[in-house]
Design a protein around this motif. Structure first.
Motif, mmCIF file in Angstrom:
data_model
loop_
_atom_site.group_PDB
_atom_site.id
_atom_site.type_symbol
_atom_site.label_atom_id
_atom_site.label_comp_id
_atom_site.label_asym_id
_atom_site.label_seq_id
_atom_site.Cartn_x
_atom_site.Cartn_y
_atom_site.Cartn_z
ATOM 1 N N VAL A 1 0.839 -1.211 0.000
ATOM 2 C CA VAL A 1 0.000 0.000 0.000
ATOM 3 C C VAL A 1 0.870 1.255 0.000
ATOM 4 C CG1 VAL A 1 -1.646 1.335 1.355
ATOM 5 C CG2 VAL A 1 -1.966 -1.119 1.087
ATOM 6 N N VAL A 2 1.882 1.295 0.889
ATOM 7 C CA VAL A 2 2.730 2.496 0.998
ATOM 8 C C VAL A 2 3.504 2.722 -0.299
ATOM 9 C CG1 VAL A 2 4.684 3.520 2.205
ATOM 10 C CG2 VAL A 2 2.911 2.337 3.499
ATOM 11 N N THR A 3 4.091 1.664 -0.835
ATOM 12 C CA THR A 3 4.859 1.793 -2.082
ATOM 13 C C THR A 3 3.960 2.227 -3.231
ATOM 14 O OG1 THR A 3 6.321 0.027 -1.288
ATOM 15 C CG2 THR A 3 6.453 0.608 -3.625
ATOM 16 N N GLY A 4 2.789 1.595 -3.345
ATOM 17 C CA GLY A 4 1.865 1.973 -4.416
ATOM 18 C C GLY A 4 1.387 3.402 -4.294
ATOM 19 N N LEU A 5 1.167 3.877 -3.064
ATOM 20 C CA LEU A 5 0.719 5.256 -2.855
ATOM 21 C C LEU A 5 1.793 6.248 -3.291
ATOM 22 C CD1 LEU A 5 -1.434 7.161 -1.679
ATOM 23 C CD2 LEU A 5 -0.309 6.926 0.540
ATOM 24 N N ILE A 6 3.039 5.984 -2.928
ATOM 25 C CA ILE A 6 4.123 6.898 -3.318
ATOM 26 C C ILE A 6 4.322 6.882 -4.828
ATOM 27 C CG2 ILE A 6 6.613 7.297 -3.109
ATOM 28 C CD1 ILE A 6 6.394 6.401 -0.217
ATOM 29 N N PHE A 7 4.225 5.713 -5.438
ATOM 30 C CA PHE A 7 4.328 5.632 -6.894
ATOM 31 C C PHE A 7 3.191 6.390 -7.563
ATOM 32 C CE2 PHE A 7 7.346 2.157 -8.445
ATOM 33 C CZ PHE A 7 8.220 2.385 -7.393
ATOM 34 N N ALA B 1 3.945 10.036 -7.483
ATOM 35 C CA ALA B 1 4.987 10.390 -8.444
ATOM 36 C C ALA B 1 4.452 10.413 -9.871
ATOM 37 C CB ALA B 1 6.150 9.407 -8.331
ATOM 38 N N ASP B 2 3.544 9.473 -10.162
ATOM 39 C CA ASP B 2 2.981 9.378 -11.512
ATOM 40 C C ASP B 2 1.543 8.910 -11.380
ATOM 41 O OD1 ASP B 2 2.391 9.152 -14.159
ATOM 42 O OD2 ASP B 2 3.830 7.551 -14.579
ATOM 43 N N ILE B 3 0.599 9.747 -11.794
ATOM 44 C CA ILE B 3 -0.815 9.433 -11.627
ATOM 45 C C ILE B 3 -1.198 8.143 -12.316
ATOM 46 C CG2 ILE B 3 -1.593 10.715 -13.650
ATOM 47 C CD1 ILE B 3 -3.270 10.650 -10.169
ATOM 48 N N ASN B 4 -0.460 7.775 -13.379
ATOM 49 C CA ASN B 4 -0.768 6.541 -14.108
ATOM 50 C C ASN B 4 -0.362 5.288 -13.332
ATOM 51 O OD1 ASN B 4 -1.783 7.947 -16.401
ATOM 52 N ND2 ASN B 4 0.320 8.284 -17.147
ATOM 53 N N SER B 5 0.407 5.459 -12.261
ATOM 54 C CA SER B 5 0.864 4.304 -11.485
ATOM 55 C C SER B 5 -0.043 3.980 -10.303
ATOM 56 C CB SER B 5 2.293 4.564 -10.959
ATOM 57 O OG SER B 5 3.204 4.694 -12.012
ATOM 58 N N PHE B 6 -1.138 4.703 -10.138
ATOM 59 C CA PHE B 6 -2.044 4.434 -9.027
ATOM 60 C C PHE B 6 -2.614 3.018 -9.053
ATOM 61 C CE2 PHE B 6 -2.629 8.766 -7.228
ATOM 62 C CZ PHE B 6 -2.641 8.382 -5.902
ATOM 63 N N PRO B 7 -2.998 2.463 -10.221
ATOM 64 C CA PRO B 7 -3.506 1.072 -10.228
ATOM 65 C C PRO B 7 -2.478 0.068 -9.711
ATOM 66 C CG PRO B 7 -4.089 2.181 -12.263
ATOM 67 C CD PRO B 7 -3.161 3.090 -11.551
ATOM 68 N N GLU B 8 -1.191 0.424 -9.750
ATOM 69 C CA GLU B 8 -0.159 -0.485 -9.267
ATOM 70 C C GLU B 8 -0.304 -0.753 -7.771
ATOM 71 O OE1 GLU B 8 3.420 -2.769 -10.025
ATOM 72 O OE2 GLU B 8 1.900 -1.866 -11.321
ATOM 73 N N MET B 9 -0.932 0.191 -7.024
ATOM 74 C CA MET B 9 -1.063 0.041 -5.580
ATOM 75 C C MET B 9 -1.890 -1.186 -5.228
ATOM 76 S SD MET B 9 -2.323 2.783 -2.713
ATOM 77 C CE MET B 9 -3.926 3.044 -3.453
ATOM 78 N N SER B 10 -2.988 -1.434 -5.963
ATOM 79 C CA SER B 10 -3.833 -2.592 -5.664
ATOM 80 C C SER B 10 -3.080 -3.892 -5.912
ATOM 81 C CB SER B 10 -5.109 -2.540 -6.507
ATOM 82 O OG SER B 10 -4.795 -2.469 -7.886
ATOM 83 N N LEU B 11 -2.278 -3.946 -6.980
ATOM 84 C CA LEU B 11 -1.513 -5.158 -7.276
ATOM 85 C C LEU B 11 -0.472 -5.407 -6.182
ATOM 86 C CD1 LEU B 11 -0.203 -6.277 -10.730
ATOM 87 C CD2 LEU B 11 1.282 -6.426 -8.749
ATOM 88 N N LEU B 12 0.241 -4.354 -5.786
ATOM 89 C CA LEU B 12 1.283 -4.511 -4.771
ATOM 90 C C LEU B 12 0.690 -4.925 -3.421
ATOM 91 C CD1 LEU B 12 3.537 -1.417 -5.590
ATOM 92 C CD2 LEU B 12 3.986 -3.804 -6.147
#
Length: 823
Positions: free
Chosen positions: A244-250, A253-264
């Protein structure tokens, strides 16, 4: 010949294999040490972090990471700040020259500001975040003004947001940077420290934004690798938190990386749940998460690209040495490695403590032996003392006499010496001289009067010196006995420390399942010992409403399961329904002692010179004691009470009974010049086998009533304090269930008047008893003695009665097997 040669070749080959393995492990250890030196001690790791954070941006505009990292490192690791400074500027330079100049400028502003205000502010922890905030605020606004010659509200707002983020990140990085040198860290990571460390690492990884290899994002590979590491080492809770923390920071940094938070987050959760399957299980969790979330669409990234990213992260994870994952796990509470590390640390402390206690024990033993040797060495010779005595007498009389040579000549030496010795002995025994002795001396000595006066004076000093030496000798013996007793106690304590708690997790699970299967709800079971006769179990159960299930259900069940009687030793009931009850279960003693006592003061007074006590002295032993102080009244009471208080404290400390008695005797004989003493009647009963020790110091006999038989117990020891040195006579008896032990003071034993044989009279009265209740027996014996004395109480009287019984608990063991069958 071939067989002999083959027998030599095989050991040589084995030795070569061992040497090869040793060389391989030595090489790995050397590489590990060199890597730690390079990354930790020389600051390469901090340089890499600085480089990556110099590239890190939020929304491609704000860069709040680099200066907080430099400021925190400058405060904590000032010696490594040059490497970090170079790393940040180099990282910013990979973006553009302007970013490098800006990074250089804000760091310079921070250093100048720190130099200016450092003299006036003592609290550096408060100073650093404020300086970072002001440096970025001033530096960014100045940069905007140089670029556009104007500062808009938008610029001011964004600059304030960037400075605020930098302020918060400084506080986070101040806690994170010390954690990067885990090789020197011993304590566990707190939850806040762990989250701060994850934020720092995730912020560093945002510096990899934009790095692409054939369409695969390096930042995504690093993020998934980070989640795998923490999910595998710390479990599902920490793994999902890292995701959650890593995905939130990503995402910031880049709005397109928000979906990565759910995967992580899902990968951290699933990987942590499957960590028991080792690295393959954690990696399988990442692959499943990638597939599941890829089916529902994962932003702009295709499912195939996401699988490639997970695949490369999995390769990095598999190549990571187990040593480093174990090292991380040792600092995270709740992990197996952390528990093992704590156990090792506790074991090390325990062994060190035991060694120190053993050293102290040996020191006390050496001191005790030293005092004993000194006492044996200085033990005086009576003949030598007499010679020394007459040397002093002759120095004051004969040395100035003109007939000295004649009196002490060879032919008159024995005659003169015997005459003076006779005078000394007669003065010692009768404190006076007969006329015959005086005339004998006058025939020999012309200065007989002066000689007699000198002998009398020297005799006074001789007696005083002899008494002083005796007191010093007794003091040394007391110290030696006490030191020896303390040495034995400390040695026993060291052995107890070294007894490590057994690993009884399997037995705990079995007991837990057994109690649960009987419908008893149990929260936790802690087994400390299952040794026969020394069972020690702690059980935590939910609120029971005061129904007494520990005594009525759990203890009987444990008794059947463990095949020995178990009882509730201590119980703490919950005060409300949301609390827990705590109970300690111990092995029941095979025997118990019921007691009764009756006492009376002389002439019906209020203060009796007799004292008594009944105490449990640990290790399953029960002590009963009566002490009779010399005389009557308050003085005798204080004397007997002090004797029992000393006895109680010394016995409870673990010192042997005989050493305790000798120590008390020495203390009481040395502490006063008055001729006071006290008797002591001590009985110690072992509650496991009913074996008993009787130590009688100046006390009257005791009696054991066993059916139609009365057994007399007596010993010949003088009262405590009457002489300085004596040997303790210990009498042992095997008691049985149903026995009555009757102890009494001399007022009871010598109280009946006009009775010639007190022993027979007391035995007959004891045999005629129609009850075995201890209190009733004590009252009856007291009444019989007073009646036989025509109602007079000529001395303080105390009678103490103890009944030995089998320990029969209220509740019988519940057959566990029959309950299971019934269920």
């Amino acid at each position: 010949m071939g067989k002999i040669q083959g027998s030599f070749v095989e050991p040589i080959q084995e030795r070569k294999m061992v040497d090869a393995k040793f060389f391989f492990y030595s090489l790995l250890e050397s590489m590990k040490n060199h890597l730690e030196t390079l990354f930790i001690k020389r600051g390469l790791l901090l340089f890499i972090f600085g480089f990556m954070l110099g590239r890190a941006f939020i929304l491609s505009v704000l860069s709040p990471f680099s200066l907080p990292f430099f400021a925190a490192a400058y405060f904590i690791r000032k010696d490594k700040s040059p490497q970090i400074f170079i790393g940040i500027v180099a990282g910013a330079l990979t973006i553009s020259l302007g970013n490098a100049v800006y990074a250089f400028m804000i760091i310079s502003l921070f250093l100048v500001g720190h130099k200016l205000v450092n003299r006036f502010v003592r609290n550096q922890t408060t100073l650093i975040p404020i300086l970072v905030f002001l440096s970025i605020l001033i530096g960014r606004l100045s940069w905007h003004y140089v670029e556009t010659q104007d500062i808009t509200i938008y610029h001011a707002l964004m600059t304030t947001v960037e400075a605020g983020l930098a302020f918060v990140l400084t506080l986070i990085f101040l806690q994170s940077i010390p954690l990067l040198s885990l090789s020197k860290r011993r304590q566990a990571l707190k939850t806040e420290e762990l989250v701060c460390l994850i934020i720092l690492i995730a912020s560093m990884m945002t510096g990899a934004m934009g790095w692409m290899i054939e369409g695969i994002a390096v930042s995504h590979i690093l993020a998934r690798y980070l989640v795998l590491i923490f999910a595998f080492t710390a479990g599902a809770t920490v793994g999902s938190t890292v995701g959650v923390v890593t995905g939130l920071i990503f995402g910031l940094a880049d709005i397109n990386s928000f979906p990565e938070m759910s995967l992580l987050a899902f990968a951290g959760l699933l990987g942590g749940l499957l960590k028991d399957g080792k690295k393959i299980g954690a990696g399988f969790g990442l692959v499943v998460s990638t597939l599941l979330l890829g089916l529902y669409g994962n932003g702009t990234t295709s499912i195939l690209t996401s699988l490639y990213e997970s695949f490369f992260a999995l390769i990095l994870f598999m190549l990571t040495p187990v040593f480093y994952t174990n090292k991380i796990a040792k600092h995270i509470p709740g992990t197996t490695e952390y528990s093992a590390e704590q156990q090792a640390y506790i074991r090390k402390i325990r062994d060190a403590t035991a060694r120190r206690v053993e050293q102290f024990s040996s020191i006390f033993q050496a001191l005790a032996m030293s005092f004993r040797k000194q006492e044996n060495h200085e033990r005086s010779d009576p003949e030598a003392e007499i010679d020394y005595f007459f040397a002093n007498v002759t120095a004051k009389t004969c040395q100035t006499c003109f007939k000295k040579e004649k009196c002490w000549a060879l032919n008159n030496y024995n005659k003169t010496y015997d005459a003076m010795k006779g005078i000394m002995l007669e003065l010692e025994e009768e404190n006076a001289l007969s006329k015959r002795t005086i005339r004998n001396l006058e025939h020999i000595c012309t200065r007989s009067g002066k000689v007699i006066d000198t002998i009398q004076n020297e005799l006074h000093y001789h007696h005083a010196n002899k008494k002083l030496k005796q007191q010093i000798s007794e003091s040394r013996k007391l110290v030696a006995e006490q030191l020896y007793g303390v040495s034995k106690v400390m040695a026993s304590f060291a052995n107890e420390i070294q007894r490590e708690r057994e690993n009884l997790e399997k037995q705990e699970d079995q007991l837990f399942d057994a109690l649960q299967s009987f419908g008893i709800e149990v929260d936790h079971i802690e087994i400390y010992s299952l040794e026969q006769g020394n069972v020690d179990i702690d059980i935590t159960i939910p609120y029971c409403g005061g129904m007494g299930q520990c005594e009525k259900l759990i203890a009987p069940l444990l008794s059947d399961i463990l095949h020995e009687q178990v009882t509730v030793y201590k119980e703490e009931c919950a005060s409300h329904e949301h609390d827990y009850c705590y109970a300690t279960f111990r092995s029941a003693k095979r025997f118990v002692v019921d007691t009764g006592v009756a006492f009376a003061a002389k002439n019906g007074g209020f203060v009796s010179g007799d004292s008594y006590t009944m105490i449990e002295i640990g290790a399953g032993k029960y002590a009963l004691a009566i002490s009779d102080g010399m005389g009557n009244g308050e003085r005798a009471y204080l004397e007997s009470k002090e004797t029992l208080n000393l006895l109680k404290k010394i016995l409870q400390s673990g010192i042997d009974e005989e050493v305790a008695i000798k120590s008390i005797n020495s203390i009481l004989s040395l502490r006063t010049t008055d001729e006071v003493y006290a008797t002591l009647d001590l009985a110690i009963v072992d509650l496991q086998d009913a074996k008993s020790k009787f130590i009688k110091v100046g006390s009257t006999p005791s009696f054991i009533k066993r059916g139609d038989q009365v057994i007399k117990v007596q010993a010949s020891n003088l009262p405590i304090g009457i002489i300085q040195e004596f040997e303790v006579d210990v009498v042992s008896e095997q008691l049985k269930a149903g026995d009555l032990l009757i102890m009494m003071s001399d007022g009871i034993f010598e109280g009946p008047r006009h009775i010639e044989n007190i022993d027979l009279w007391l035995k007959r009265k004891i045999l005629e008893l129609q009850t075995d209740d201890p209190q009733a027996v004590a009252d009856i014996i007291m009444e019989e003695v007073i009646r036989s004395s025509d109602g007079y109480i000529d001395d303080d009287m105390t009678v103490l009665v103890a009944k030995i019984k089998h320990n029969n608990p209220k509740w019988k063991p519940i057959p566990a097997i029959s309950l299971r069958k019934g269920a």
